[in-house]
Design a protein around this motif. Structure first.
Motif, PDB file in Angstrom:
ATOM      1  N   VAL A   1       0.835  -1.197   0.000  1.00 56.51           N
ATOM      2  CA  VAL A   1       0.000   0.000   0.000  1.00 56.51           C
ATOM      3  C   VAL A   1       0.879   1.261   0.000  1.00 56.51           C
ATOM      4  N   VAL A   2       1.855   1.261   0.900  1.00 58.01           N
ATOM      5  CA  VAL A   2       2.749   2.430   0.975  1.00 58.01           C
ATOM      6  C   VAL A   2       3.519   2.593  -0.327  1.00 58.01           C
ATOM      7  N   PHE A   3       3.995   1.486  -0.865  1.00 57.71           N
ATOM      8  CA  PHE A   3       4.739   1.537  -2.120  1.00 57.71           C
ATOM      9  C   PHE A   3       3.871   2.115  -3.242  1.00 57.71           C
ATOM     10  N   SER A   4       2.614   1.631  -3.340  1.00 56.23           N
ATOM     11  CA  SER A   4       1.776   2.121  -4.443  1.00 56.23           C
ATOM     12  C   SER A   4       1.390   3.586  -4.247  1.00 56.23           C
ATOM     13  N   ILE A   5       1.257   4.011  -2.986  1.00 55.19           N
ATOM     14  CA  ILE A   5       0.989   5.439  -2.743  1.00 55.19           C
ATOM     15  C   ILE A   5       2.115   6.286  -3.342  1.00 55.19           C
ATOM     16  N   LEU A   6       3.352   5.818  -3.096  1.00 57.97           N
ATOM     17  CA  LEU A   6       4.498   6.556  -3.646  1.00 57.97           C
ATOM     18  C   LEU A   6       4.472   6.567  -5.171  1.00 57.97           C
ATOM     19  N   VAL A   7       4.118   5.412  -5.753  1.00 59.32           N
ATOM     20  CA  VAL A   7       4.077   5.336  -7.222  1.00 59.32           C
ATOM     21  C   VAL A   7       3.030   6.305  -7.772  1.00 59.32           C
ATOM     22  N   ILE A   8       1.862   6.376  -7.107  1.00 59.63           N
ATOM     23  CA  ILE A   8       0.812   7.301  -7.554  1.00 59.63           C
ATOM     24  C   ILE A   8       1.344   8.733  -7.561  1.00 59.63           C
ATOM     25  N   GLY A   9       2.071   9.064  -6.495  1.00 59.99           N
ATOM     26  CA  GLY A   9       2.637  10.420  -6.417  1.00 59.99           C
ATOM     27  C   GLY A   9       3.611  10.704  -7.537  1.00 59.99           C
ATOM     28  N   VAL A  10       4.503   9.738  -7.798  1.00 63.69           N
ATOM     29  CA  VAL A  10       5.533   9.967  -8.815  1.00 63.69           C
ATOM     30  C   VAL A  10       4.900  10.101 -10.206  1.00 63.69           C
ATOM     31  N   VAL A  11       3.931   9.205 -10.522  1.00 63.80           N
ATOM     32  CA  VAL A  11       3.295   9.284 -11.842  1.00 63.80           C
ATOM     33  C   VAL A  11       2.550  10.615 -11.992  1.00 63.80           C
ATOM     34  N   GLY A  12       1.845  11.035 -10.946  1.00 63.79           N
ATOM     35  CA  GLY A  12       1.127  12.313 -10.987  1.00 63.79           C
ATOM     36  C   GLY A  12       2.081  13.469 -11.235  1.00 63.79           C
ATOM     37  N   MET A  13       3.235  13.399 -10.584  1.00 67.80           N
ATOM     38  CA  MET A  13       4.223  14.461 -10.766  1.00 67.80           C
ATOM     39  C   MET A  13       4.726  14.493 -12.208  1.00 67.80           C
ATOM     40  N   LEU A  14       4.957  13.290 -12.781  1.00 71.52           N
ATOM     41  CA  LEU A  14       5.455  13.248 -14.161  1.00 71.52           C
ATOM     42  C   LEU A  14       4.420  13.800 -15.138  1.00 71.52           C
TER      43      LEU A  14
END
Lengths: 301, 277
Positions: B248-261
């Motif tokens: 869950v924590v890992f995917s939260i981070l991925v969501i953030g990074v993709v949104g930033m890109l």
């Protein structure tokens, strides 16, 4: 014989916000000859800019007509180039592209290199060469921007060039150099020019004839003053010409006093309101002394 | 210190904050006792089973390494790689988003050109705009019937408003001087629209597009939690059901990074059309 550009009984009224109507000017009639440089002088609010917008086709008069070269003016056209006070360059295009924008509109059949060559030539005529022409307008000084705007207008060879207080936003020194540029390019092109200004010295330097407007509302073009100073003119030399101060004083008198006295007289129907021609020439003894009197008085005082 | 540029100093500070933050996080998580250390009683009562808890960053990194080294595996409906899940989400977002742009930009252009249209459409836009996109979900599911298409519809409906409003606003606000330049050069309406109004309004339009893509990315996670099946939102919810908080924590981070890109991409486009007056 009608003049090249003929303004006939032009009237402009706006709603005054209280249910009534405000007459800006009424039955204004005057003419401009081909190749002539005519300047219109008057206080703000007398409707100079409205006349300009009507000539450009950007506004419609309440009544009256503008006839150029035998055709009635309806809507904007490439035959009437405009230089606006605020330059009106497109800020996302470079200097060169701004001029090319106009040239392309005028000559859609030209190739890109033809357009570019033509635009570059006219930029060079106003003193813009080299790297400068690839800069955006935001990277240019006010004076340079107005040069670009002038180059864009001249590059299209309009039948009539309209200048709406083109130097109003510039400092006095820059204004002087660009006036010289304008005189130079005008001398080469035999362009008919109609210009608005409220700078008397600028008007005398540039114009063949100055139209004087009374104060608004109900403004009218009261006088047409011929500038009897030979060309080519030069800002440092014209002040030494005997007619210079006579003309200048006449203009100052008009704007300072008579524009008020003559203002606000509604005209009767049918009256054409053609401006009275004033010719002040101290070098010409055949002149009617009646016309000379105000000018001489001003010089002696 | 004095020799470093402003950006270098800021980057240094960012790294420092990250390291300190991770250390505090790591230290704040109580270590689980190893099974050998437990008493027989504790083992019998089930204390030996791993307890669910917020994972320390070291575990999240291990998870990230594991997931990112093989992002596209597909082992059935409940076990797909993070790359596949993100791919589904991006596909839905972009489909809904571009459909919205296709309608919002030309339509916004027309509204912006006419004061009457602007005023006439404004009340409808103002009412529809604040509706949470997820509120449309039941209606979309009923009318469209397909959960995949419904998710795309939700993205469509949430990204249309900022683009529509900004396009109309940008077009309506084009300086009259520039329009007059087009008029005195005898440009027709189509030519004026493309050579003067579009470039003049482009920065405002791009701002709307950038806001929209941000909202769309926010909404897709929630939408996928509802419709299920695939996508990063579903992944988060699925891992929560598995009580795998590390994922869950890992995917939260991925969501953030993709949104930033996604945002950065539009940032680049925006800078390209921006002009100084």
């Amino acid at each position: 014989m009608k003049p090249y550009l003929s303004i006939e009984k032009l009237t402009q009224r706006f709603p005054d916000g209280a249910g009534g109507e405000l007459t800006v000017f009424e039955n204004a009639s005057f003419g401009v000859e081909k190749g002539e440089f005519v300047v219109i002088l008057g206080h703000s609010g007398c409707g100079k800019s409205t006349i300009m917008n009507i000539l450009a086709g950007l506004a419609d008069p309440t009544s009256g007509a503008v006839i150029m070269d035998g055709q009635e003016v309806k809507g904007p056209s490439l035959d009437r180039g405009v230089v606006f006070q605020n330059y009106s360059l497109l800020p996302w295009l470079t200097t060169l592209k701004n001029v090319m924008f106009g040239v392309k509109a005028r000559h859609p059949e030209w190739t890109k290199s033809q357009v570019e060559e033509h635009a570059t030539k006219f930029l060079a005529m106003v003193g813009l060469e080299g790297d400068v022409i690839h800069r955006k307008p935001s990277q240019l000084s006010g004076g340079m921007r107005q040069r670009v705007s002038i180059a864009r207008a001249f590059a299209n060879h309009p039948k009539l060039l309209l200048l709406d207080e083109p130097f109003g936003a510039l400092d006095a020194l820059t204004r002087g150099t660009i006036q010289d540029e304008l005189l130079k390019i005008w001398g080469q092109m035999e362009q008919t020019v109609f210009m608005i200004t409220h700078d008397i010295d600028e008007a005398i330097l540039l114009a063949d004839r100055i139209l004087l407007m009374t104060n608004g509302p109900n403004a009218r073009v009261a006088e047409s003053v011929e500038i009897t100073i030979p060309r080519p003119r030069n800002r440092t030399e014209i002040v030494e010409h005997p007619n210079y101060y006579a003309i200048r004083n006449h203009l100052v008198q008009f704007l300072g006093k008579r524009s008020k006295e003559l203002a606000g007289q509604p005209t009767e129907a049918g009256q054409t309101n053609a401006p009275e021609t004033v010719r002040i020439d101290l070098a010409d003894p055949a002149e009617d002394p009646e016309d000379k009197r105000p000018a001489l008085k001003a010089v002696n005082s | 210190m004095g020799t470093l540029s402003l950006n270098q100093r800021a980057a240094l500070l960012s790294v420092l904050m990250l390291v300190v933050g991770l250390l505090i996080w790591e230290a704040a998580i109580p270590a689980q006792k190893a099974v050998e250390e437990l008493t027989e009683y504790e083992i019998l009562t089930g204390a030996g089973a791993p307890k669910a808890g917020v994972p320390p960053p070291s575990q999240v990194f291990a998870k990230a390494w594991e997931q990112l080294s093989n992002p596209f595996y597909d082992a059935g409906p409940n076990d797909k790689g993070i790359g596949i899940q993100i791919g589904y989400s991006i596909y839905r977002v972009l489909t809904g988003y571009f459909l919205a742009a296709l309608i919002a930009i030309p339509f916004g252009f027309l509204i912006g050109m006419s004061q009457v249209a602007y005023k006439a459409f404004n009340p409808f836009i103002q009412v529809l705009r604040p509706i949470s996109p997820l509120a449309w979900m039941p209606l979309a599911l009923f009318i469209i019937g397909d959960s995949e298409a419904s998710a795309i519809f939700v993205i469509f409906i949430c990204s249309i408003w900022p683009m529509l409003i900004n396009t109309a606003f940008g077009v309506a606000g084009v300086r009259e001087d520039w329009v007059n330049v087009a008029r005195t050069h005898e440009l027709g309406p189509i030519k004026t629209a493309f050579t003067v109004i579009l470039p003049a309004a482009a920065p405002t339009i791009l701002t709307g597009m950038r806001i929209s893509i941000g909202i769309a990315w926010l909404v897709i996670v929630a939408a996928e939690m509802l419709v299920g099946g695939t996508g990063i939102g579903y992944y988060v919810w699925n891992e929560w059901n598995n009580l795998d908080l590390t994922s869950v924590v890992f995917s939260i981070l991925v969501i953030g990074v993709v949104g930033m890109l996604l945002d950065a991409m539009f940032g680049v486009l925006q800078r390209r059309v921006t002009y100084a007056e």
